[in-house]
Scaffold this motif. Structure first.
Motif, PDB file in Angstrom:
ATOM      1  N   ALA A  69      39.835  32.203  36.989  1.00  0.00           N
ATOM      2  CA  ALA A  69      40.068  33.090  35.846  1.00  0.00           C
ATOM      3  C   ALA A  69      40.218  34.534  36.288  1.00  0.00           C
ATOM      4  O   ALA A  69      41.033  35.291  35.735  1.00  0.00           O
ATOM      5  CB  ALA A  69      38.924  32.963  34.843  1.00  0.00           C
ATOM      6  N   ILE A  70      39.436  34.936  37.287  1.00  0.00           N
ATOM      7  CA  ILE A  70      39.506  36.319  37.762  1.00  0.00           C
ATOM      8  C   ILE A  70      40.790  36.535  38.569  1.00  0.00           C
ATOM      9  O   ILE A  70      41.453  37.574  38.439  1.00  0.00           O
ATOM     10  CB  ILE A  70      38.252  36.669  38.580  1.00  0.00           C
ATOM     11  N   LEU A  71      41.162  35.561  39.373  1.00  0.00           N
ATOM     12  CA  LEU A  71      42.365  35.699  40.183  1.00  0.00           C
ATOM     13  C   LEU A  71      43.620  35.826  39.332  1.00  0.00           C
ATOM     14  O   LEU A  71      44.591  36.472  39.742  1.00  0.00           O
ATOM     15  CB  LEU A  71      42.510  34.497  41.119  1.00  0.00           C
ATOM     16  N   GLU A  72      43.610  35.231  38.150  1.00  0.00           N
ATOM     17  CA  GLU A  72      44.784  35.302  37.275  1.00  0.00           C
ATOM     18  C   GLU A  72      45.134  36.739  36.888  1.00  0.00           C
ATOM     19  O   GLU A  72      46.273  37.042  36.550  1.00  0.00           O
ATOM     20  CB  GLU A  72      44.552  34.467  36.017  1.00  0.00           C
ATOM     21  N   SER A  73      44.148  37.634  36.963  1.00  0.00           N
ATOM     22  CA  SER A  73      44.391  39.036  36.615  1.00  0.00           C
ATOM     23  C   SER A  73      45.147  39.778  37.705  1.00  0.00           C
ATOM     24  O   SER A  73      45.616  40.895  37.489  1.00  0.00           O
ATOM     25  CB  SER A  73      43.057  39.749  36.355  1.00  0.00           C
ATOM     26  N   GLY A  74      45.217  39.177  38.903  1.00  0.00           N
ATOM     27  CA  GLY A  74      45.891  39.829  40.015  1.00  0.00           C
ATOM     28  C   GLY A  74      44.984  40.678  40.875  1.00  0.00           C
ATOM     29  O   GLY A  74      45.444  41.316  41.834  1.00  0.00           O
ATOM     30  N   VAL A  75      43.682  40.690  40.590  1.00  0.00           N
ATOM     31  CA  VAL A  75      42.755  41.511  41.349  1.00  0.00           C
ATOM     32  C   VAL A  75      42.327  40.796  42.630  1.00  0.00           C
ATOM     33  O   VAL A  75      42.334  39.567  42.706  1.00  0.00           O
ATOM     34  CB  VAL A  75      41.513  41.858  40.485  1.00  0.00           C
ATOM     35  N   THR A  76      41.966  41.569  43.635  1.00  0.00           N
ATOM     36  CA  THR A  76      41.411  41.014  44.865  1.00  0.00           C
ATOM     37  C   THR A  76      39.964  40.613  44.635  1.00  0.00           C
ATOM     38  O   THR A  76      39.208  41.323  43.970  1.00  0.00           O
ATOM     39  CB  THR A  76      41.478  42.061  45.990  1.00  0.00           C
ATOM     40  N   LEU A  77      39.557  39.481  45.185  1.00  0.00           N
ATOM     41  CA  LEU A  77      38.221  38.956  44.935  1.00  0.00           C
ATOM     42  C   LEU A  77      37.471  38.768  46.249  1.00  0.00           C
ATOM     43  O   LEU A  77      38.030  38.257  47.220  1.00  0.00           O
ATOM     44  CB  LEU A  77      38.324  37.635  44.183  1.00  0.00           C
ATOM     45  N   VAL A  78      36.201  39.179  46.260  1.00  0.00           N
ATOM     46  CA  VAL A  78      35.341  39.037  47.431  1.00  0.00           C
ATOM     47  C   VAL A  78      34.127  38.200  47.036  1.00  0.00           C
ATOM     48  O   VAL A  78      33.468  38.487  46.028  1.00  0.00           O
ATOM     49  CB  VAL A  78      34.868  40.403  47.960  1.00  0.00           C
ATOM     50  N   ILE A  79      33.843  37.171  47.813  1.00  0.00           N
ATOM     51  CA  ILE A  79      32.698  36.301  47.550  1.00  0.00           C
ATOM     52  C   ILE A  79      31.579  36.678  48.512  1.00  0.00           C
ATOM     53  O   ILE A  79      31.759  36.681  49.727  1.00  0.00           O
ATOM     54  CB  ILE A  79      33.089  34.827  47.704  1.00  0.00           C
ATOM     55  N   ASP A  80      30.421  36.982  47.949  1.00  0.00           N
ATOM     56  CA  ASP A  80      29.288  37.434  48.752  1.00  0.00           C
ATOM     57  C   ASP A  80      28.538  36.281  49.417  1.00  0.00           C
ATOM     58  O   ASP A  80      28.479  35.168  48.896  1.00  0.00           O
ATOM     59  CB  ASP A  80      28.284  38.190  47.867  1.00  0.00           C
ATOM     60  N   PHE A 128      39.652  43.547  34.660  1.00  0.00           N
ATOM     61  CA  PHE A 128      40.167  43.056  35.934  1.00  0.00           C
ATOM     62  C   PHE A 128      41.606  43.515  36.164  1.00  0.00           C
ATOM     63  O   PHE A 128      41.983  43.892  37.280  1.00  0.00           O
ATOM     64  CB  PHE A 128      40.089  41.533  35.990  1.00  0.00           C
ATOM     65  N   ARG A 129      42.408  43.518  35.112  1.00  0.00           N
ATOM     66  CA  ARG A 129      43.793  43.956  35.253  1.00  0.00           C
ATOM     67  C   ARG A 129      43.865  45.455  35.538  1.00  0.00           C
ATOM     68  O   ARG A 129      44.724  45.905  36.318  1.00  0.00           O
ATOM     69  CB  ARG A 129      44.589  43.587  33.996  1.00  0.00           C
ATOM     70  N   ARG A 130      42.971  46.219  34.935  1.00  0.00           N
ATOM     71  CA  ARG A 130      42.933  47.652  35.240  1.00  0.00           C
ATOM     72  C   ARG A 130      42.530  47.882  36.696  1.00  0.00           C
ATOM     73  O   ARG A 130      43.079  48.763  37.381  1.00  0.00           O
ATOM     74  CB  ARG A 130      41.947  48.366  34.308  1.00  0.00           C
ATOM     75  N   LEU A 131      41.582  47.088  37.168  1.00  0.00           N
ATOM     76  CA  LEU A 131      41.157  47.220  38.562  1.00  0.00           C
ATOM     77  C   LEU A 131      42.263  46.802  39.514  1.00  0.00           C
ATOM     78  O   LEU A 131      42.457  47.412  40.575  1.00  0.00           O
ATOM     79  CB  LEU A 131      39.905  46.378  38.809  1.00  0.00           C
ATOM     80  N   GLU A 186      29.913  34.318  31.504  1.00  0.00           N
ATOM     81  CA  GLU A 186      30.674  34.804  30.364  1.00  0.00           C
ATOM     82  C   GLU A 186      32.105  34.279  30.428  1.00  0.00           C
ATOM     83  O   GLU A 186      32.526  33.652  31.407  1.00  0.00           O
ATOM     84  CB  GLU A 186      30.669  36.341  30.348  1.00  0.00           C
ATOM     85  N   ASP A 187      32.842  34.565  29.384  1.00  0.00           N
ATOM     86  CA  ASP A 187      34.254  34.173  29.343  1.00  0.00           C
ATOM     87  C   ASP A 187      35.069  35.255  30.042  1.00  0.00           C
ATOM     88  O   ASP A 187      35.403  36.278  29.452  1.00  0.00           O
ATOM     89  CB  ASP A 187      34.719  34.008  27.898  1.00  0.00           C
ATOM     90  N   TYR A 188      35.381  35.014  31.303  1.00  0.00           N
ATOM     91  CA  TYR A 188      36.096  36.026  32.073  1.00  0.00           C
ATOM     92  C   TYR A 188      37.600  36.006  31.813  1.00  0.00           C
ATOM     93  O   TYR A 188      38.344  36.794  32.389  1.00  0.00           O
ATOM     94  CB  TYR A 188      35.785  35.861  33.559  1.00  0.00           C
ATOM     95  N   THR A 189      38.033  35.083  30.916  1.00  0.00           N
ATOM     96  CA  THR A 189      39.426  35.107  30.483  1.00  0.00           C
ATOM     97  C   THR A 189      39.587  35.895  29.193  1.00  0.00           C
ATOM     98  O   THR A 189      40.713  36.118  28.737  1.00  0.00           O
ATOM     99  CB  THR A 189      39.952  33.674  30.249  1.00  0.00           C
ATOM    100  N   GLY A 190      38.472  36.310  28.580  1.00  0.00           N
ATOM    101  CA  GLY A 190      38.516  37.053  27.328  1.00  0.00           C
ATOM    102  C   GLY A 190      39.095  38.444  27.508  1.00  0.00           C
ATOM    103  O   GLY A 190      39.230  38.948  28.638  1.00  0.00           O
ATOM    104  N   PRO A 191      39.412  39.123  26.402  1.00  0.00           N
ATOM    105  CA  PRO A 191      40.111  40.407  26.491  1.00  0.00           C
ATOM    106  C   PRO A 191      39.322  41.501  27.204  1.00  0.00           C
ATOM    107  O   PRO A 191      39.921  42.327  27.893  1.00  0.00           O
ATOM    108  CB  PRO A 191      40.377  40.766  25.018  1.00  0.00           C
TER     109      PRO A 191
END
Length: 276
Positions: free
Chosen positions: A152-163, A127-130, A116-121
């Protein structure tokens, strides 16, 4: 939520699932269990390996109905944390309820799904809320696509974990320059890697060791490595056991200080088992 005293933590398994086969399951799922995996069974595995804490990951076949996992978190609040599955439109009130039960992040299981478009609103807003909550986003997706998703996900400032080591297919050549974009992302502070479920990428011990070495190089050490058993190893139940996954970790990290970093220090902070 009161953090566990740091000294009480002997090890944290950051990836396991619990479920019952009679629970409502989502249509179109890739897998349906034919057995139950209870929290009591899981805790027994932790005890057998002298591990004090664990993290429950919502199974994808249960969709966004996190009730069974939440009930387990509420029963064992000192030992367990959780990672939920939610819709992008999940309300803040629902997130508050999950947080109160011990949930500290969400998971995106993107195997077999159109990206999906993870840069969409919708997603970016979630992600920003998280990020404001200090939560994490976990991603399960094949190695070759991660560089398309992570920025795209990192731009929100959220921590990311890759499984699961990033799920590198057997054909992936770790030194191929076309993968540099992904490895370059791992040099960023909010990206963590789970050393878990090597079997899901058909990796034997030697291959898992090679992948770990390349990830270590990209991350600049083991400071953002985590370990997970992936219990009950769905679809691979006949090929591995909990204790075998723990033995593999010991082979990957023979240095006791590094192993403690991955089993205790790193996850204690990331999952909120101890003060940062």
């Amino acid at each position: 939520m009161t953090p566990m005293p740091y000294a009480a933590i002997t090890g944290i398994d950051t990836h396991a699932h619990i479920f019952r086969q009679d629970l409502p399951m989502v249509p179109g799922r890739r897998y349906s269990p034919s057995y139950d995996a209870s929290v009591e069974q899981y805790l027994a595995h932790l005890d057998a390996c002298a591990l004090s804490h664990g993290v429950l990951i919502q199974p994808s076949f249960l969709g966004t109905d996190n009730h069974y996992m939440v009930a387990a978190l509420q029963r064992f609040p000192q030992r367990l944390r959780g990672v939920a599955v939610v819709d992008a439109q999940v309300s803040d009130a629902e997130l508050d309820e999950l947080a109160a039960a011990g949930v500290v992040g969400i998971r995106l299981n993107l195997i077999g799904k159109v990206l999906e478009d993870y840069t969409g609103p919708a997603w970016n807003g979630l992600f920003r809320r998280l990020a404001r909550r200090g939560w994490q986003v976990e991603i399960q997706r094949g190695f070759d696509d991660l560089a398309l998703i992570v920025p795209a996900i990192l731009e929100s400032g959220v921590t990311l974990v890759i499984d699961h080591f990033g799920l590198p297919a057997p054909s992936v050549q770790l030194d191929d320059p076309k993968h540099d974009a992904f490895f370059d992302l791992l040099d960023q502070a909010p990206v963590w890697i789970k050393l878990s479920a090597a079997y899901r990428s058909q990796s034997d011990q030697a291959r898992a060791q090679a992948i770990e070495a390349r990830l270590r190089e990209a991350c600049g050490g083991v400071g953002r490595f985590l370990w997970g058993s992936d219990w009950p190893n769905t679809q691979f139940e006949s090929q591995t056991r909990y204790d075998q996954q723990f033995v593999l970790l010991e082979a990957l990290l023979p240095n006791p200080e590094e192993r403690r970093r991955v089993l205790v220090d790193n996850p204690a902070t990331l999952f909120g088992f101890a003060s940062a």
